[in-house]
Design a protein around this motif. Structure first.
Motif, PDB file in Angstrom:
ATOM      1  N   MET A 118      42.688  34.044  45.422  1.00 21.35           N
ATOM      2  CA  MET A 118      43.430  33.908  46.675  1.00 21.35           C
ATOM      3  C   MET A 118      42.504  33.604  47.845  1.00 21.35           C
ATOM      4  N   ASN A 119      41.332  34.214  47.861  1.00 26.41           N
ATOM      5  CA  ASN A 119      40.375  33.919  48.924  1.00 26.41           C
ATOM      6  C   ASN A 119      39.857  32.484  48.832  1.00 26.41           C
ATOM      7  N   LYS A 120      39.711  31.973  47.609  1.00 23.89           N
ATOM      8  CA  LYS A 120      39.297  30.574  47.429  1.00 23.89           C
ATOM      9  C   LYS A 120      40.367  29.634  47.985  1.00 23.89           C
ATOM     10  N   TRP A 121      41.629  29.954  47.718  1.00 27.52           N
ATOM     11  CA  TRP A 121      42.706  29.123  48.271  1.00 27.52           C
ATOM     12  C   TRP A 121      42.698  29.142  49.785  1.00 27.52           C
ATOM     13  N   LEU A 122      42.475  30.291  50.356  1.00 25.89           N
ATOM     14  CA  LEU A 122      42.424  30.382  51.816  1.00 25.89           C
ATOM     15  C   LEU A 122      41.329  29.477  52.371  1.00 25.89           C
ATOM     16  N   ALA A 123      40.174  29.461  51.696  1.00 25.72           N
ATOM     17  CA  ALA A 123      39.069  28.614  52.141  1.00 25.72           C
ATOM     18  C   ALA A 123      39.393  27.129  51.946  1.00 25.72           C
ATOM     19  N   GLU A 124      39.965  26.794  50.787  1.00 24.40           N
ATOM     20  CA  GLU A 124      40.299  25.401  50.496  1.00 24.40           C
ATOM     21  C   GLU A 124      41.368  24.863  51.440  1.00 24.40           C
ATOM     22  N   TRP A 125      42.345  25.722  51.759  1.00 19.24           N
ATOM     23  CA  TRP A 125      43.456  25.296  52.604  1.00 19.24           C
ATOM     24  C   TRP A 125      43.182  25.518  54.083  1.00 19.24           C
ATOM     25  N   LYS A 126      41.933  25.997  54.357  1.00 14.41           N
ATOM     26  CA  LYS A 126      41.482  26.205  55.734  1.00 14.41           C
ATOM     27  C   LYS A 126      42.443  27.102  56.527  1.00 14.41           C
ATOM     28  N   TRP A 127      42.803  28.182  55.879  1.00 16.36           N
ATOM     29  CA  TRP A 127      43.668  29.175  56.527  1.00 16.36           C
ATOM     30  C   TRP A 127      42.842  30.395  56.891  1.00 16.36           C
ATOM     31  N   TYR A 128      43.153  30.959  58.039  1.00 11.20           N
ATOM     32  CA  TYR A 128      42.560  32.229  58.431  1.00 11.20           C
ATOM     33  C   TYR A 128      43.676  33.250  58.510  1.00 11.20           C
ATOM     34  N   ILE A 129      43.484  34.409  57.880  1.00  9.32           N
ATOM     35  CA  ILE A 129      44.484  35.457  57.975  1.00  9.32           C
ATOM     36  C   ILE A 129      43.792  36.767  58.340  1.00  9.32           C
ATOM     37  N   ALA A 130      44.497  37.591  59.071  1.00  9.39           N
ATOM     38  CA  ALA A 130      43.998  38.930  59.402  1.00  9.39           C
ATOM     39  C   ALA A 130      44.648  39.907  58.441  1.00  9.39           C
ATOM     40  N   LEU A 131      43.835  40.599  57.646  1.00 12.48           N
ATOM     41  CA  LEU A 131      44.363  41.520  56.652  1.00 12.48           C
ATOM     42  C   LEU A 131      44.777  42.851  57.267  1.00 12.48           C
TER      43      LEU A 131
END
Length: 226
Positions: A212-225
């Motif tokens: 999931m963290n790889k997808w966030l990086a690939e899709w250039k998304w930033y999320i606050a956990l």
């Protein structure tokens, strides 16, 4: 931002676990004691269960005094059910094929593990009262960020981001729960079956967090956990 935990009457929790366990080693369609038939078109219909605020769940009376293995089984069944609820929405709401397949994989894996835990509970603790312990290390943190109502209101990329945000925190809770049990393995003479399951949960869910963290990086998304 962590949601505040508000107490839910313990009878609701006892009934929830009772519904899970009543089906014994049931099939996927009836495994959790709830009517999930509406989840087939969850994109357009919100069931009462889907709108449930899982962060408000309370412990079963006397849960902390139950055998640690029983606490883990009962608490992890509820934790896994939360993941299933989110994953079923992902199958029909996610805009990315990767997330839809990911949701299906979570359902297959955790449904199987719920069935295993029900079987062991029936064999080892058949007459025991519910032992859902919200203070079991990792449980409260894992459930605090789970918000089915919010997920049910989102579509497309907004759903994808929120699903990943909630699932990373949820998975992290399961890892902490499993490691906590493994840390006590020698002390409580942990059953080999539960030891193997806890180890498998740590490995599988850490791997899924990494994905999931790889997808966030690939899709250039930033999320606050938090």
């Amino acid at each position: 931002m962590i949601l505040r935990n508000r107490a839910m009457p313990w009878l609701v929790i006892a009934g929830l676990l009772g519904a899970f366990l009543a089906s014994g080693c049931s099939t996927h369609s009836e495994h959790d004691g709830h009517d999930h038939s509406a989840h087939g078109n969850a994109a357009d219909s919100h069931t009462d269960h889907a709108g449930m605020d899982h962060s408000t769940m309370a412990s079963s009376p006397g849960a902390a005094d139950a055998p640690l293995e029983l606490q883990f089984i009962d608490t992890m069944i509820v934790h896994h059910q939360g993941a299933l609820d989110m994953a079923k929405l992902a199958e029909v709401r996610a805009s990315r094929d990767e997330l839809r397949k990911f949701g299906a994989a979570i359902i297959a894996d955790q449904d199987r593990e719920i069935t295993q835990m029900k079987r062991w509970r029936s064999e080892w603790y058949k007459d025991a009262k519910p032992a859902i312990n919200m203070d079991f290390p990792g449980m409260k943190d894992g459930m605090a960020q789970m918000d089915m109502k919010r997920l049910g209101e989102l579509r497309e990329a907004d759903f994808d981001r929120e699903f990943i945000r909630q699932m990373i925190v949820h998975h992290s809770g399961a890892v902490v729960m499993s490691r906590s049990l493994l840390d006590k393995a020698a002390e409580i003479k942990l059953k080999p079956e539960l030891k193997k399951l806890a180890e498998a949960i740590v490995t599988a869910q850490n791997g899924e967090i990494e994905q999931m963290n790889k997808w966030l990086a690939e899709w250039k998304w930033y999320i606050a956990l938090r």
